[in-house]
Scaffold this active site. Structure first.
Site, PDB file in Angstrom:
ATOM      1  N   GLY A  34       0.801  -1.221   0.000  1.00 20.76           N
ATOM      2  CA  GLY A  34       0.000   0.000   0.000  1.00 20.76           C
ATOM      3  C   GLY A  34       0.830   1.265   0.000  1.00 20.76           C
ATOM      4  O   GLY A  34       2.012   1.247  -0.318  1.00 20.76           O
ATOM      5  N   SER A  35       0.189   2.375   0.381  1.00 20.80           N
ATOM      6  CA  SER A  35       0.794   3.699   0.250  1.00 20.80           C
ATOM      7  C   SER A  35       1.936   3.926   1.234  1.00 20.80           C
ATOM      8  O   SER A  35       1.917   3.432   2.363  1.00 20.80           O
ATOM      9  CB  SER A  35      -0.264   4.764   0.480  1.00 20.80           C
ATOM     10  OG  SER A  35       0.338   6.018   0.696  1.00 20.80           O
ATOM     11  N   THR A  36       2.922   4.716   0.791  1.00 17.26           N
ATOM     12  CA  THR A  36       4.046   5.082   1.654  1.00 17.26           C
ATOM     13  C   THR A  36       3.588   5.901   2.861  1.00 17.26           C
ATOM     14  O   THR A  36       4.303   5.990   3.842  1.00 17.26           O
ATOM     15  CB  THR A  36       5.074   5.925   0.882  1.00 17.26           C
ATOM     16  OG1 THR A  36       4.397   7.031   0.296  1.00 17.26           O
ATOM     17  CG2 THR A  36       5.742   5.124  -0.198  1.00 17.26           C
ATOM     18  N   VAL A  37       2.391   6.511   2.756  1.00 17.80           N
ATOM     19  CA  VAL A  37       1.880   7.283   3.887  1.00 17.80           C
ATOM     20  C   VAL A  37       1.624   6.355   5.079  1.00 17.80           C
ATOM     21  O   VAL A  37       1.499   6.805   6.216  1.00 17.80           O
ATOM     22  CB  VAL A  37       0.611   8.064   3.471  1.00 17.80           C
ATOM     23  CG1 VAL A  37       0.106   8.939   4.588  1.00 17.80           C
ATOM     24  CG2 VAL A  37       0.902   8.918   2.257  1.00 17.80           C
ATOM     25  N   GLY A  38       1.576   5.052   4.831  1.00 15.40           N
ATOM     26  CA  GLY A  38       1.440   4.063   5.902  1.00 15.40           C
ATOM     27  C   GLY A  38       2.492   4.222   6.994  1.00 15.40           C
ATOM     28  O   GLY A  38       2.239   3.915   8.160  1.00 15.40           O
TER      29      GLY A  38
END
Lengths: 140, 387
Positions: free
Chosen positions: A61-65
């Site tokens: 998933g997203s790097t914002v994780g």
């Protein structure tokens, strides 16, 4: 017993083991306010990762994780430590900025290493320490 | 992975907790990707500048850091022009949170510049190691300049900016920069409009995924290469491409491509995305305009008036350096904004169909703005908007 892997994020953490066969996406997959896995259809859906030694293959998933792991720590619902089969940047960076100990490439292919046993992860040395649960043989 | 004595001291906390964390990030990434050592970087470009992306917790993390960047560092575009956000129709609460994120970065020594074109602001040369985040900037630096950067995440680019180094893996190593697939283009032997190269990139990115392509049969200039790379990084995961006889590494290394997979693309294939549909706004500057593009837009708009909203996006540095071109554009009623673009600004969500000249914007506008999109050449964009 002690098995040695590779240290990714420094520090030591202990807690009950929670194993996920599936990768975990922290952004939208984990509720940062409660530490509960909310991804629909995830094998651990509805389970809390708070205080656990969380074992999963790798992040997705997203790097914002990465920031969600930080949010979990601030909210008191982060895992005590993370074990990945193979670290990738989202989880590694998230664990480091949040101060969650993390190791990877460690042999956990032991039937005695299972959900609920208490384990300790040392991110400085890359070591995992646990008491394997006695595995009962097949019924006579 | 080898750390020198100074790096070891930083990691042990000798220079404070923030620097130790930053070194820990770089060391971990180096281990994950099999780097053998760290290399010094010349500049950094950090993503995770938009409040919409990083949220409250990303902001809190940034505010907790105590360090200064040691190389020139800029940010990715954000959701608004920092000065003219009211005029863009951005609400106060969004603007306030956005400003807090920018302030947090400025505290760390990051330059107040939010752009996908850092190469117009900081000298970037062949062979330089960089830590850049934005996909089109990465493609340009690697391909057009011959500098070396992986596509960094926000925290890893910031870590590299604070330490001044990055782990040497991936595209930092010459052996990982060779072409993996050939794209033979027909029908574009002569020079074409920038939008055509954007469309070529849009098409090619879908064909090559994350491989390194080498193109033959085209003679693009710098702005054309910028458009191609940006679009390829949007529809594929291309961080480096070569153009036979044009891009620096292709000229220096004269790659042997005989054993590689070949894909043929004709100009007619890529031009099918050009459709004549009515639009209610035009947006140019994805990636942010070069000085040449600004002056070209100014020339084309000269003596004309736009009858629908017409946005032009460029870095603040370029806007401030070319006030004459900006004034000539704005005289037509068009607006030139800094720090933001049509892909990341919520100001673009109010339109039904947005016309663009960029293959990258063409790929992103439908999802990011919830609007239909039309691609055209710069002249077509201006004809669609201006009397």
């Amino acid at each position: 017993m002690i098995v040695r892997g590779r240290g990714i994020s420094k520090g030591t953490g202990s807690g009950p083991v929670l194993i996920s066969a599936a990768p975990i996406s922290f952004l939208s997959g984990v509720d940062p306010d409660t530490g509960i896995i909310v991804e629909i259809g995830h094998p651990l859906q509805g389970k809390s990762i708070s205080g656990t030694v969380l074992v999963f293959p790798y992040g997705k998933g997203s790097t914002v994780g990465s920031y969600i792991i930080y949010a979990l720590v601030q909210n008191g619902h982060a895992p005590a430590a993370i074990i990945n089969r193979e670290a990738e940047p989202i989880i590694a960076v998230g664990a480091i900025i949040s101060g969650v100990p993390m190791i990877d490439r460690v042999d956990i292919d032991n039937p005695g290493f299972r959900d609920g046993i208490v384990a300790t992860v040392n991110g400085d040395t890359g070591e995992l320490e646990y008491e394997p649960e006695a595995v009962s043989g097949p019924p006579a | 992975m080898h750390l020198d004595k100074d790096d070891e001291l930083i990691l042990s906390g000798e220079y404070g907790e923030t620097k130790a964390k930053m070194m820990e990030i770089l060391f971990a990434l180096g281990k994950v990707f099999g780097a053998e050592r760290m290399v010094p970087i010349r500049s950094a470009q950090v993503s995770g500048a938009s409040y919409k992306t990083i949220g409250e917790w990303g902001l809190k993390w940034l505010q907790s850091l105590e360090a200064r960047v040691v190389v020139p560092t800029v940010l990715n575009p954000v959701g608004m022009d920092r000065m003219r956000w009211r005029e863009m129709g951005i609400g106060y609460s969004f603007a306030q949170k956005q400003q807090e994120v920018i302030d947090a970065y400025v505290r760390l020594g990051v330059k107040m510049e939010c752009t996908c074109t850092p190469y117009y602001l900081h000298i970037t040369s062949y062979g330089d190691h960089l830590s850049w985040s934005e996909s089109s900037a990465v493609a340009y630096a690697n391909s057009v300049i011959g500098a070396r950067t992986n596509r960094e995440g926000g925290p890893s680019a910031l870590a590299a900016a604070i330490i001044g180094k990055t782990p040497e893996f991936g595209l930092h190593l010459v052996k990982n920069r060779q072409p993996q697939v050939v794209i033979e283009v027909s029908g574009m032997e002569t020079e074409h409009e920038t939008a055509c190269y954007g469309a070529l990139g849009y098409h090619a990115g879908k064909c090559v995924g994350n491989k390194i392509p080498v193109f033959s049969g085209i003679r693009p200039k710098r702005d054309h290469l910028k458009a191609m790379g940006a679009a390829m990084a949007a529809t594929g995961a291309v961080a480096l491409f070569h153009v036979d006889g044009i891009t620096p590494e292709s000229r220096i290394f004269k790659y042997d491509v005989s054993g590689l997979e070949k894909i043929s693309v004709d100009r007619a294939d890529i031009m099918t995305i050009f459709e004549d549909v009515p639009v209610d706004a035009v947006a140019i500057g994805c990636p942010h305009c070069s000085p040449e593009e600004l002056s070209q837009i100014a020339d084309l708009l000269s003596g004309r008036t736009v009858k629908i909203p017409f946005y032009v996006f460029a870095s603040r540095g370029v806007i401030e350096k070319y006030p004459d071109a900006v004034a000539r554009i704005e005289k037509s009623g068009a607006r030139v904004y800094a720090d933001t673009c049509m892909v990341v600004s919520p100001a673009m969500e109010q339109y039904q169909t947005i016309m663009v000249s960029s293959g990258k914007a063409f790929a992103y506008v439908p999802n990011m703005c919830g609007a239909a999109v039309r691609i055209g050449t710069l002249e077509e964009c201006i004809d669609a908007a201006a009397r």
